[in-house]
Design a protein around this motif. Structure first.
Motif, mmCIF file in Angstrom:
data_model
loop_
_atom_site.group_PDB
_atom_site.id
_atom_site.type_symbol
_atom_site.label_atom_id
_atom_site.label_comp_id
_atom_site.label_asym_id
_atom_site.label_seq_id
_atom_site.Cartn_x
_atom_site.Cartn_y
_atom_site.Cartn_z
ATOM 1 N N SER A 294 35.294 9.991 32.012
ATOM 2 C CA SER A 294 36.375 9.595 31.101
ATOM 3 C C SER A 294 37.686 9.332 31.842
ATOM 4 O O SER A 294 38.546 8.627 31.322
ATOM 5 N N VAL A 295 37.844 9.908 33.048
ATOM 6 C CA VAL A 295 39.073 9.676 33.806
ATOM 7 C C VAL A 295 39.156 8.217 34.266
ATOM 8 O O VAL A 295 40.208 7.600 34.207
ATOM 9 N N THR A 296 38.034 7.661 34.693
ATOM 10 C CA THR A 296 38.059 6.293 35.213
ATOM 11 C C THR A 296 37.697 5.256 34.141
ATOM 12 O O THR A 296 37.856 4.061 34.374
ATOM 13 N N ILE B 285 38.971 4.373 31.115
ATOM 14 C CA ILE B 285 40.034 3.534 30.571
ATOM 15 C C ILE B 285 40.577 2.561 31.632
ATOM 16 O O ILE B 285 40.659 1.360 31.387
ATOM 17 N N PRO B 286 40.924 3.073 32.850
ATOM 18 C CA PRO B 286 41.372 2.140 33.892
ATOM 19 C C PRO B 286 40.330 1.066 34.219
ATOM 20 O O PRO B 286 40.691 -0.108 34.358
ATOM 21 N N MET C 104 40.784 -2.832 34.007
ATOM 22 C CA MET C 104 40.551 -3.667 35.188
ATOM 23 C C MET C 104 39.563 -4.785 34.871
ATOM 24 O O MET C 104 39.735 -5.931 35.298
ATOM 25 N N LYS D 161 39.062 -6.055 31.916
ATOM 26 C CA LYS D 161 39.731 -6.964 30.985
ATOM 27 C C LYS D 161 40.698 -7.882 31.726
ATOM 28 O O LYS D 161 40.838 -9.058 31.395
ATOM 29 N N PRO E 1 41.053 3.492 40.089
ATOM 30 C CA PRO E 1 41.147 3.868 38.677
ATOM 31 C C PRO E 1 41.707 5.267 38.445
ATOM 32 O O PRO E 1 42.397 5.481 37.443
ATOM 33 N N TYR F 108 45.398 4.788 38.780
ATOM 34 C CA TYR F 108 45.805 3.949 37.645
ATOM 35 C C TYR F 108 45.837 4.804 36.381
ATOM 36 O O TYR F 108 46.794 4.763 35.594
ATOM 37 N N GLY F 109 44.802 5.612 36.188
ATOM 38 C CA GLY F 109 44.716 6.477 35.011
ATOM 39 C C GLY F 109 45.843 7.491 34.985
ATOM 40 O O GLY F 109 46.423 7.767 33.930
ATOM 41 N N LEU G 24 48.867 5.705 33.921
ATOM 42 C CA LEU G 24 48.777 5.416 32.481
ATOM 43 C C LEU G 24 49.094 6.638 31.635
ATOM 44 O O LEU G 24 49.677 6.523 30.552
ATOM 45 N N TYR H 248 50.801 2.941 25.907
ATOM 46 C CA TYR H 248 50.298 1.599 26.149
ATOM 47 C C TYR H 248 49.160 1.247 25.195
ATOM 48 O O TYR H 248 48.186 1.980 25.070
ATOM 49 N N PRO I 273 46.638 -2.049 24.672
ATOM 50 C CA PRO I 273 46.293 -3.359 25.242
ATOM 51 C C PRO I 273 46.485 -4.488 24.236
ATOM 52 O O PRO I 273 46.473 -5.660 24.614
ATOM 53 N N ILE J 101 38.661 11.318 23.289
ATOM 54 C CA ILE J 101 39.228 10.340 24.223
ATOM 55 C C ILE J 101 38.740 8.938 23.856
ATOM 56 O O ILE J 101 39.516 7.983 23.817
ATOM 57 N N TYR J 102 37.452 8.849 23.571
ATOM 58 C CA TYR J 102 36.872 7.549 23.231
ATOM 59 C C TYR J 102 37.532 6.958 21.987
ATOM 60 O O TYR J 102 37.939 5.793 21.978
ATOM 61 N N ALA K 268 41.237 5.999 22.659
ATOM 62 C CA ALA K 268 41.437 4.827 23.508
ATOM 63 C C ALA K 268 40.888 3.559 22.872
ATOM 64 O O ALA K 268 41.530 2.514 22.925
ATOM 65 N N PHE K 269 39.697 3.636 22.281
ATOM 66 C CA PHE K 269 39.029 2.405 21.906
ATOM 67 C C PHE K 269 38.990 2.142 20.408
ATOM 68 O O PHE K 269 38.549 1.090 19.977
ATOM 69 N N MET L 39 45.957 4.025 24.975
ATOM 70 C CA MET L 39 45.430 4.223 26.316
ATOM 71 C C MET L 39 46.185 5.321 27.077
ATOM 72 O O MET L 39 45.612 6.032 27.866
ATOM 73 N N ALA M 133 45.263 8.861 25.637
ATOM 74 C CA ALA M 133 43.852 9.093 25.953
ATOM 75 C C ALA M 133 43.694 9.436 27.433
ATOM 76 O O ALA M 133 42.898 10.314 27.802
ATOM 77 N N SER M 134 44.464 8.760 28.299
ATOM 78 C CA SER M 134 44.395 9.061 29.730
ATOM 79 C C SER M 134 44.877 10.480 30.010
ATOM 80 O O SER M 134 44.293 11.194 30.834
ATOM 81 N N ALA N 131 42.179 12.779 29.269
ATOM 82 C CA ALA N 131 41.145 12.736 30.297
ATOM 83 C C ALA N 131 41.523 13.609 31.488
ATOM 84 O O ALA N 131 40.674 14.298 32.060
ATOM 85 N N PHE N 132 42.818 13.609 31.847
ATOM 86 C CA PHE N 132 43.217 14.429 32.989
ATOM 87 C C PHE N 132 43.230 15.917 32.649
ATOM 88 O O PHE N 132 42.921 16.750 33.502
#
Lengths: 296, 301
Positions: free
Chosen positions: A127-129, A131-132, A136, A138, B40, B43-44, B47, B52, B54, B261-262, B265-266, B271, B274-275, B278-279
């Motif tokens: 789940s950490v990677t 979303i990024p 990426m 997209k 990622p 990046y996460g 984020l 954010y 999308p 989280i799912y 985010a979706f 985002m 949700a990130s 995740a952390f």
């Protein structure tokens, strides 16, 4: 072993073993029972499925399989999954294996650090990677109507390229490969080097042919991992065009009134490839799995 | 490469040409992992400090620690953490104890033992999606459990749509699925325990239980630790079975952190928050597995 034999000699072997064989047989039967029900249900005519539990349906039928193929988009799903899985298996048999070989036999300045950094990524939760990686995919430049900066279109979403994006190099495969090659003698390389063979030739002509069990293991792990994955296709596939087998059975299950017979038929069809791959390679599969734990 | 090297250059670290090729062989894998794994993660992390969506025209908006701060007081997230913790804690001990028992029972050569191991391993090989489909039927109102209860003259239950039962139902399935792989790993661990230690223990008059405590458990400790750590990592990320069996319901009673989280985010396109979730989950999993590994390496098990 001597201890076991000494004990076995005292009493006849069979009488000592039968209680555990009994227990294990019962456990095996219980563990396999859901699969038996699944199979039985898949061959039971729709409507009759819920009348009673039968191990062998009274009037077995193939109609559920036909329904599954027709309704669940399984044909597209099978093609997509096959393409994505084959490419991922191929890249995983080359890129991580080559890296693992280098870590074992061609150490360079800082190679240990690089190795541990690469391996540590295996412990990162999906789940950490997720979303990024989605963003990426997209915003992937020059794909799906995107410009060079990655905006304007849908990028790799809803495409085979997007589906295979996170599968191409499995970090566990780098680890397995290094462990495997580390167990091989370095003298072959030394001898070939003196004869003037190039490093790539030494790898491809001497070590790779000896590493067939490793390649089989990497292939099987990659195959099952990619074929069975659900979460990544769920976010990256936005239409039936890019559906995968696992995705197809879940969308089928969530279409209102669940037809369990056809659902089980679809589940069987989707599971057959991994079962075949596992049964053919089970020795290597199980020993490879154990190796990760013993050495890791 | 130094000329006039000693006759056996095996022990030396290769340098010069071999080392250069070594680095070259690693480049494709390292590049890929850097871009699609490490990238990622960074990046996460970035984020998680932003707001954010999308769907919006504007990019991520920096909000500092806001996402983490609001998670701290968010009852929904807190509940999901508790559910995830409970899920791990109720599946893990049962799986490991049964798997250890089965490993001990099958750690003997007899006809059919290979068949047993293979059969036990099948639930692990079949995808989580597929086995969840089977259990969806098993737990359904007219499913096999209710049919058996009916035969016994007992009332059936709505296993997946009752708050008290749903998480336990998912847990039972995960126990079943994890048994085989845990057993196979523990069996491999058992086979590394030196056989003469048992002989020595027997000479000293140790009974079966004492042998288990004094020889088997200490010898098995590294593998047991590995198995428990892997189980924690997998179970704390429970998602697919929840998606198929309950969609997080009824009333959020099976909403694990990963499921939250799912949706965040979706479905809600958040985002950033949700990130952050995740952390927090990452930290939770890391903490839990470090505790498990510490305990596993400690003197007492």
């Amino acid at each position: 072993m001597t201890a076991l034999m000494a004990r076995a000699r005292r009493r006849p072997r069979s009488s000592r073993l039968w209680p555990r064989v009994m227990v294990l047989s019962v456990v095996t039967a219980l563990v396999l029972l859901p699969f038996v029900w699944m199979t039985s249900l898949a061959f039971t005519p729709e409507g009759a499925a819920f009348s009673e539990v039968r191990l062998i349906p009274a009037q077995p039928t193939l109609e559920n399989f036909a329904t599954a193929m027709r309704v669940a988009n399984l044909d597209t799903a099978f093609i997509n999954s096959a393409v994505v899985t084959s490419i991922a298996v191929l890249t995983n048999c080359v890129i991580p294996v080559l890296a693992g070989y280098a870590f074992a036999h061609l150490p360079f300045r800082g190679s240990k650090v690089v190795f541990y950094v690469l391996i540590s990524t295996a412990a990162i939760p999906v789940s950490v990677t997720l979303i990024p990686l989605f963003l990426m995919a997209k915003n992937f430049p020059l794909a799906g109507g995107n410009d060079l900066l990655g905006s304007g279109g849908s990028g790799l979403l809803d495409s085979l390229g997007g589906l295979m994006l996170p599968y191409l190099v499995g970090t566990m495969n780098i680890f397995l490969s290094r462990q495997y090659f580390a167990g091989m003698d370095r003298d072959f390389a030394e001898a070939a080097r003196i004869d003037g063979a190039s490093e790539f030739r030494i790898f491809s002509r001497i070590y790779l042919p000896m590493a067939r069990p490793l390649i089989a293991l990497v292939a099987v792990f990659s195959f099952t991992g990619v074929w069975d994955d659900f979460l990544w296709p769920l976010v990256v596939s936005t239409s039936e065009r890019s559906t995968t087998v696992q995705l197809a059975i879940t969308t089928f299950a969530s279409t209102g009134n669940v037809k369990y017979g056809a659902l089980m038929a679809a589940t069987i069809l989707v599971s057959i490839p991994v079962l075949v791959v596992f049964l053919v390679n089970q020795r290597g599969f199980i020993s490879g799995l154990s190796e990760g734990g013993l050495k890791g | 490469m130094p000329t006039g090297a000693p006759p056996r250059p095996r022990r030396r670290r290769p340098h010069g040409k071999p080392a250069l090729f070594g680095a070259l062989f690693v480049v494709p894998a390292a590049l890929y992992v850097a871009i699609f794994q490490l990238g990622p993660v960074l990046y996460g992390l970035v984020l998680s400090f932003t707001r954010y969506s999308p769907l919006s025209r504007s990019g991520p908006e920096f909000v500092g620690l806001d996402n983490y701060r609001s998670l701290y007081g968010d009852p929904e997230f807190g509940r999901a953490m508790l559910i995830t913790g409970r899920y791990v804690l109720q599946v893990l001990p049962i799986t490991v104890v049964i798997a250890l028992g089965l490993a001990l029972l099958s750690n003997r050569a007899f006809r059919g033992v290979g068949l047993f191991r293979t059969a036990m391993y099948v639930p692990h090989v079949v995808s989580l999606t597929a086995v969840s489909m089977i259990w969806l039927w098993i737990y359904s109102d007219d499913g096999v459990i209710n049919q058996i209860l009916d035969l016994l003259g007992m009332a059936g239950q709505r296993w997946l749509s009752t708050e008290d039962a749903a998480l336990n139902a998912a847990s039972a399935m995960r126990v079943w699925k994890a048994l085989g792989s845990n057993m196979v790993l523990l069996l491999a661990g058992l086979q590394t325990v030196p056989k003469d230690l048992y002989e020595a223990a027997r000479v000293d008059g140790a009974n079966a239980w004492q042998q288990f405590r004094a020889v088997t458990l200490p010898g098995l400790r590294p593998m047991l630790t590995y198995v428990i750590a892997m189980d924690i990592i997998y179970l704390a990320q429970g998602f697919t079975e929840i998606f198929v069996l309950t969609q997080g319901g009824p009333y959020g009673s099976t909403t694990t952190v990963n499921f939250l989280i799912y949706t965040e985010a979706f479905q809600y396109n958040q985002m950033g928050s949700a990130s952050a979730m995740a952390f927090v989950l990452f930290a939770f999993i890391a903490g839990l597995s470090i505790v498990a590994i510490r305990v596993g390496q400690g003197r007492r098990l």
